[in-house]
Design a protein around this motif. Structure first.
Motif, PDB file in Angstrom:
ATOM      1  N   LEU A  54      -8.706   1.902   0.028  1.00  0.00           N
ATOM      2  CA  LEU A  54      -8.639   3.118   0.838  1.00  0.00           C
ATOM      3  C   LEU A  54      -9.563   2.947   2.047  1.00  0.00           C
ATOM      4  O   LEU A  54     -10.747   2.689   1.878  1.00  0.00           O
TER       5      LEU A  54
ATOM      6  N   ARG B 118      -0.766  -8.789   1.155  1.00  0.00           N
ATOM      7  CA  ARG B 118       0.185  -7.727   0.807  1.00  0.00           C
ATOM      8  C   ARG B 118       1.618  -8.203   0.981  1.00  0.00           C
ATOM      9  O   ARG B 118       2.509  -7.867   0.224  1.00  0.00           O
ATOM     10  N   CYS B 181       7.667   3.739  -1.158  1.00  0.00           N
ATOM     11  CA  CYS B 181       6.377   3.928  -0.497  1.00  0.00           C
ATOM     12  C   CYS B 181       6.395   5.204   0.341  1.00  0.00           C
ATOM     13  O   CYS B 181       5.356   5.838   0.532  1.00  0.00           O
ATOM     14  N   ARG B 184       7.011   8.366  -2.619  1.00  0.00           N
ATOM     15  CA  ARG B 184       5.818   8.332  -3.470  1.00  0.00           C
ATOM     16  C   ARG B 184       5.946   8.897  -4.876  1.00  0.00           C
ATOM     17  O   ARG B 184       5.100   8.625  -5.710  1.00  0.00           O
ATOM     18  N   ARG B 267       3.476  -3.518   5.024  1.00  0.00           N
ATOM     19  CA  ARG B 267       2.608  -2.519   5.647  1.00  0.00           C
ATOM     20  C   ARG B 267       2.466  -1.270   4.792  1.00  0.00           C
ATOM     21  O   ARG B 267       1.394  -0.686   4.685  1.00  0.00           O
ATOM     22  N   LEU B 268       3.582  -0.845   4.181  1.00  0.00           N
ATOM     23  CA  LEU B 268       3.581   0.433   3.461  1.00  0.00           C
ATOM     24  C   LEU B 268       3.036   0.326   2.038  1.00  0.00           C
ATOM     25  O   LEU B 268       2.470   1.281   1.505  1.00  0.00           O
ATOM     26  N   ARG B 271      -0.301   1.616   0.986  1.00  0.00           N
ATOM     27  CA  ARG B 271      -0.477   3.076   1.111  1.00  0.00           C
ATOM     28  C   ARG B 271      -0.112   3.793  -0.177  1.00  0.00           C
ATOM     29  O   ARG B 271      -0.554   4.910  -0.422  1.00  0.00           O
ATOM     30  N   MET B 274      -3.178   4.702  -2.176  1.00  0.00           N
ATOM     31  CA  MET B 274      -4.259   5.495  -1.581  1.00  0.00           C
ATOM     32  C   MET B 274      -4.379   6.879  -2.194  1.00  0.00           C
ATOM     33  O   MET B 274      -3.430   7.406  -2.701  1.00  0.00           O
TER      34      MET B 274
END
Ligand SMILES: Nc1ncnc2c1ncn2[C@@H]1O[C@H](COP(=O)(O)OP(=O)(O)OP(=O)(O)O)[C@@H](O)[C@H]1O
Ligand SMILES: [Mg+2]
Lengths: 265, 274
Positions: A54, B118, B181, B184, B267-268, B271, B274
């Motif tokens: 994060l 990633r 992603c 979610r 990229r995603l 996330r 998070m």
């Protein structure tokens, strides 16, 4: 000597919620440090920033001397992490779980097998290495996860509520293994917990978080002494967070314990 | 132990160079997925039921009705490559739900704290999603042979089918990962998954030639990677199969789509944790 963990005004906001507010903290190499706090205090959010999952909203932090924002790969190589949830893959065997980690850290083939065998033995899982993790008890899964997070001999190990949902016997076993890791490897350990006895058993120093802020910091004994004569760490916790640990869990707490229990079944 | 020794610990062994690391890490992730399938193949086998039904029921009925003009090609020969592509699509498009599930469990976090890039992680996932399609392909081939589809059984053709199938399925698995992603949660994903599959499927040449479609649908079909996958499969899988484009062009489109999707997914993906 560089600190194992150093944070400087580390802050994370989610929309209007400030989950972690200007946290400045140092954890020394080889130390077992406990982050305490009620639900929603910001413990997991702090860990997630330190392990590069994060990005901080503001402030900075280093782990094992590396910046969590700009040196992510170096941080990742230097840390191990056991998430709050039971994270081993239930549909793989213990050995397969360990092999995935060993390979992602590029432990060479010759060393890999030995190290997997050693860590299964160390965690008391040698006999069940080829069983699907789905069939394990919660305590066994936790020990496997710690073994998995330690395979590459990280400098800093993060344990997010390592004993939530475990019975007393399994908790003691996890404590025992954490202590042995600290003694055998000199690993720096940052753990979060709701349990004051756990903090007292394992941690040299503790920090108490409340609503995203660090409200107390010190050894369990010194914190207790500050609150008053004869005070326990429970009293310290109540004093700083205003919440009574024995009130019973919140909805989130219960939901999580249930979730953990379901995983085990 | 001094701090210096400790600092040296993570590098106690030499790391492979970056390109090799990428390949190794992607394969580690893919292999774990395949091990899971080996432990419990039931999901994959139940997914093979659907293409078999399409061939046996839909294919036989429409072949008899002669409702769809497919030139000199028997309808069932026309349909078989489409059904193969469709079965790969249908199982790949729900791949993302497993990724959300891994997030809910915490397995995802384990992958993301490792030093693996990633992009290598999502590439491994995509590869596994692609390879799954081969199991279904084996089932479809057996059934197709039994009902008299004129299959091309030369090694180059079979390898070609495998490559095109894996490319396409990996692409749709990555597409699914991207959607996962974005949405979610499992509940939202289930809804979206249903909504996406049907247009992808019907705006392609899987069950009828593009020429039969209304113009607006033809436009959609032209930008739909499934059309190119089916087109290549039609050249490679059945004898006398006529394709609109040369196979290298089809494969090129699939590779391009896969690479673009992987870059987005890389990229995603973080996330999600998070
Ligand atoms: N991904 C997120 N999106 C929005 N809000 C979040 C997110 N993660 C955490 N929060 C919020 O940030 C605050 C701190 O949460 P965090 O999970 O860090 O607490 P915690 O101390 O680990 O609590 P617990 O003991 O329940 O695990 C909470 O108010 C939580 O709702
Ligand atoms: Mg937490």
């Amino acid at each position: 000597m560089p600190q194992a963990i150093q944070t400087n005004e580390l802050t994370r906001r989610f929309g209007t919620v400030t989950a972690v507010h200007a946290l400045s903290l140092e954890v020394r190499p080889g130390e077992v440090f406990g982050l305490l706090g009620p639900n929603g205090a910001g413990k997991t959010t702090t860990i997630k920033m330190l392990i590069t999952l994060l990005p901080p909203t503001s402030g900075s932090a280093t782990v094992a001397g590396y910046d969590v924002a700009t040196q992510q790969r170096l941080v990742r190589r230097a840390i191990g992490y056991v998430p709050q949830l039971l994270s081993s893959d239930g549909t793989l065997t213990a050995r397969e779980n360990l092999a995935v980690s060993a390979r992602l850290y590029h432990i060479p083939g010759e060393v890999r097998r030995d190290r997997i065998d050693d860590s299964l033995a160390f965690m008391g899982l040698a006999d069940v290495g080829d069983n699907l993790v789905r069939t394990f008890s919660g305590g066994m899964i936790r020990r496997l996860e710690i073994a998995q997070a330690m395979l590459h001999r990280p400098e800093v190990l993060f344990l997010d509520e390592p004993t939530v949902g475990l019975d007393p016997v399994a908790r003691r076993a996890v404590w025992e293994h954490v202590r042995r890791l600290r003694d055998a490897e000199g690993t720096t350990i940052l753990l979060t917990t709701h349990y004051m006895d756990e903090a007292e058993e394992l941690c040299q120093r503790v920090g108490i978080m409340h609503l995203g802020r660090l409200v107390a910091l010190g050894t369990p004994a010194s914190l207790a002494a500050e609150v008053g004569p004869g005070a326990t760490l429970d009293d310290v916790f109540t004093h700083y967070t205003g919440s009574d640990l024995n009130e019973g869990g919140t909805y989130r707490d219960v939901a999580r314990t249930r979730r953990t229990a379901r995983r085990l079944g | 132990m001094t701090s210096l020794e400790r600092a040296a610990r993570p590098a106690a062994w030499a790391e492979p160079p970056a390109v090799l690391r990428f390949v190794l890490d992607a394969w580690t992730v893919a292999e774990a997925e395949l091990q899971k399938l080996a432990h419990d193949p039931t999901e994959l086998l139940t997914r093979a039921v659907q293409p078999v039904l399409w061939l046996l029921v839909f294919g036989e009925v429409l072949a008899r009705a002669r409702a769809i003009p497919t030139g000199h090609l028997d309808y069932i020969d026309f349909l078989a490559p489409g059904v193969l592509a469709q079965s790969a699509l249908f199982s790949a498009i729900f791949f993302g739900i497993a990724v959300i599930w891994e997030r809910d469990l915490g397995v995802l976090h384990k992958y993301l704290v490792s030093p693996a890039s990633r992009l290598s992680l999502v590439t491994g996932k995509a590869l596994a999603g692609g390879l799954r399609a081969l199991v279904q392909a084996a089932v479809v081939y057996v059934v197709a042979a039994l009902i008299g589809v004129h299959l091309q059984l030369g090694i180059p053709q079979i390898l070609g089918v495998a490559v095109v199938l894996v490319l396409g399925a990996a692409g749709f698995a990555t597409f699914s990962l991207v959607i996962a992603c974005l949405v979610r949660t499992r509940e939202r994903f289930m809804g979206i998954g249903q909504v996406l599959t049907m247009p992808l499927f019907f705006a392609s040449s899987a069950v009828y030639p593009v020429a039969l479609m209304p113009t607006w649908l033809q436009v959609l079909a032209r930008v739909n990677p499934l059309t190119y996958q089916v087109d290549a499969l039609r050249s490679l899988m059945v004898s006398g199969g006529t394709a609109t484009f040369p196979v290298p062009l089809d494969a090129g489109v699939l590779v391009l789509a896969l690479v673009v999707l992987l870059l987005i997914a890389g990229r995603l993906y973080p996330r999600l944790a998070m």
